[in-house]
Design a protein around this motif. Structure first.
Motif, PDB file in Angstrom:
ATOM      1  N   LEU A   1      -4.208  11.634   1.617  1.00 46.14           N
ATOM      2  CA  LEU A   1      -5.237  10.847   0.939  1.00 46.14           C
ATOM      3  C   LEU A   1      -5.371   9.486   1.607  1.00 46.14           C
ATOM      4  O   LEU A   1      -4.559   9.114   2.460  1.00 46.14           O
ATOM      5  N   GLN A   2      -6.371   8.748   1.199  1.00 42.81           N
ATOM      6  CA  GLN A   2      -6.589   7.417   1.759  1.00 42.81           C
ATOM      7  C   GLN A   2      -5.465   6.471   1.355  1.00 42.81           C
ATOM      8  O   GLN A   2      -4.847   6.632   0.296  1.00 42.81           O
ATOM      9  N   VAL A   3      -5.235   5.475   2.177  1.00 40.08           N
ATOM     10  CA  VAL A   3      -4.270   4.430   1.858  1.00 40.08           C
ATOM     11  C   VAL A   3      -4.808   3.654   0.664  1.00 40.08           C
ATOM     12  O   VAL A   3      -5.993   3.320   0.610  1.00 40.08           O
ATOM     13  N   THR A   4      -3.937   3.408  -0.314  1.00 39.59           N
ATOM     14  CA  THR A   4      -4.320   2.745  -1.557  1.00 39.59           C
ATOM     15  C   THR A   4      -3.370   1.589  -1.819  1.00 39.59           C
ATOM     16  O   THR A   4      -2.169   1.692  -1.562  1.00 39.59           O
ATOM     17  N   GLY A   5      -3.897   0.506  -2.351  1.00 39.59           N
ATOM     18  CA  GLY A   5      -3.052  -0.629  -2.710  1.00 39.59           C
ATOM     19  C   GLY A   5      -2.398  -0.416  -4.061  1.00 39.59           C
ATOM     20  O   GLY A   5      -2.880   0.355  -4.879  1.00 39.59           O
ATOM     21  N   TYR A   6      -1.283  -1.087  -4.277  1.00 42.79           N
ATOM     22  CA  TYR A   6      -0.650  -1.040  -5.594  1.00 42.79           C
ATOM     23  C   TYR A   6      -0.478  -2.461  -6.121  1.00 42.79           C
ATOM     24  O   TYR A   6      -0.323  -3.408  -5.367  1.00 42.79           O
TER      25      TYR A   6
ATOM     26  N   THR B   1       0.836  -1.199   0.000  1.00 43.01           N
ATOM     27  CA  THR B   1       0.000   0.000   0.000  1.00 43.01           C
ATOM     28  C   THR B   1       0.873   1.252   0.000  1.00 43.01           C
ATOM     29  O   THR B   1       2.064   1.199   0.319  1.00 43.01           O
ATOM     30  N   TYR B   2       0.236   2.359  -0.350  1.00 44.34           N
ATOM     31  CA  TYR B   2       0.886   3.660  -0.253  1.00 44.34           C
ATOM     32  C   TYR B   2      -0.154   4.690   0.144  1.00 44.34           C
ATOM     33  O   TYR B   2      -1.348   4.511  -0.071  1.00 44.34           O
ATOM     34  N   GLN B   3       0.328   5.774   0.762  1.00 46.92           N
ATOM     35  CA  GLN B   3      -0.544   6.881   1.128  1.00 46.92           C
ATOM     36  C   GLN B   3       0.169   8.180   0.773  1.00 46.92           C
ATOM     37  O   GLN B   3       1.288   8.415   1.229  1.00 46.92           O
TER      38      GLN B   3
ATOM     39  N   SER C   1       3.216  -2.280 -11.182  1.00 49.30           N
ATOM     40  CA  SER C   1       2.777  -0.877 -11.248  1.00 49.30           C
ATOM     41  C   SER C   1       3.958   0.053 -11.001  1.00 49.30           C
ATOM     42  O   SER C   1       4.983  -0.352 -10.442  1.00 49.30           O
TER      43      SER C   1
END
Length: 134
Positions: free
Chosen positions: A111-116, A87-89, A120
């Motif tokens: 921002l919200q934590v998002t998966g990668y 994940t990244y934020q 990618s």
């Protein structure tokens, strides 16, 4: 009377525009060491190796620049990565015109934590941070 009514607001608008042009903020990171990581079409991905801050074995903070050459735009993000969770934020961001380096926007709101995903650009950045190329 009508002439003055229109002239004063127009002069104000002109002065406001002039002050924005004179005080346009140029984005510079004098201590940065942006290293090319990956490219997709006309978009390049860079990481500032001087900004890398490891937090334990699987978490890292870093400054990342994304350059969209076809749009003459760049984006600089402070990002928190979690390699174990994939994940990244984005913590904060700045953006601007690439050729002049003038700031056109940004945000200090995380921002919200998002998966990668595998393969990618974010995964490439994380891999580069943990296993830099000579």
């Amino acid at each position: 009377m009508k002439k003055i009514f229109y002239t004063v607001p127009m002069a104000f608008v002109f002065m406001l525009f002039l002050s924005a042009v004179c005080f346009a903020e140029k984005l510079e990171f004098p201590d940065a060491d942006f290293v090319f990581v990956d490219a997709r079409n006309t978009t390049g991905y860079y990481v500032d190796m001087n900004s890398v801050n490891f937090i334990g074995n699987n978490e890292v903070d870093a400054r990342v620049e994304i350059v969209k050459a076809a749009e003459n735009r760049f984006f600089v993000y402070s990002i928190h990565f979690n390699r174990e969770k994939r994940t990244y934020q984005i913590i904060d961001s700045l953006n601007g015109q690439y050729d002049t380096k003038e700031k056109t926007g940004g945000s200090m709101v995380p921002l919200q934590v998002t998966g990668y995903a595998a393969g990618s650009p974010m995964e490439c950045i994380v891999d580069y941070i943990y296993y830099p190329q000579p």
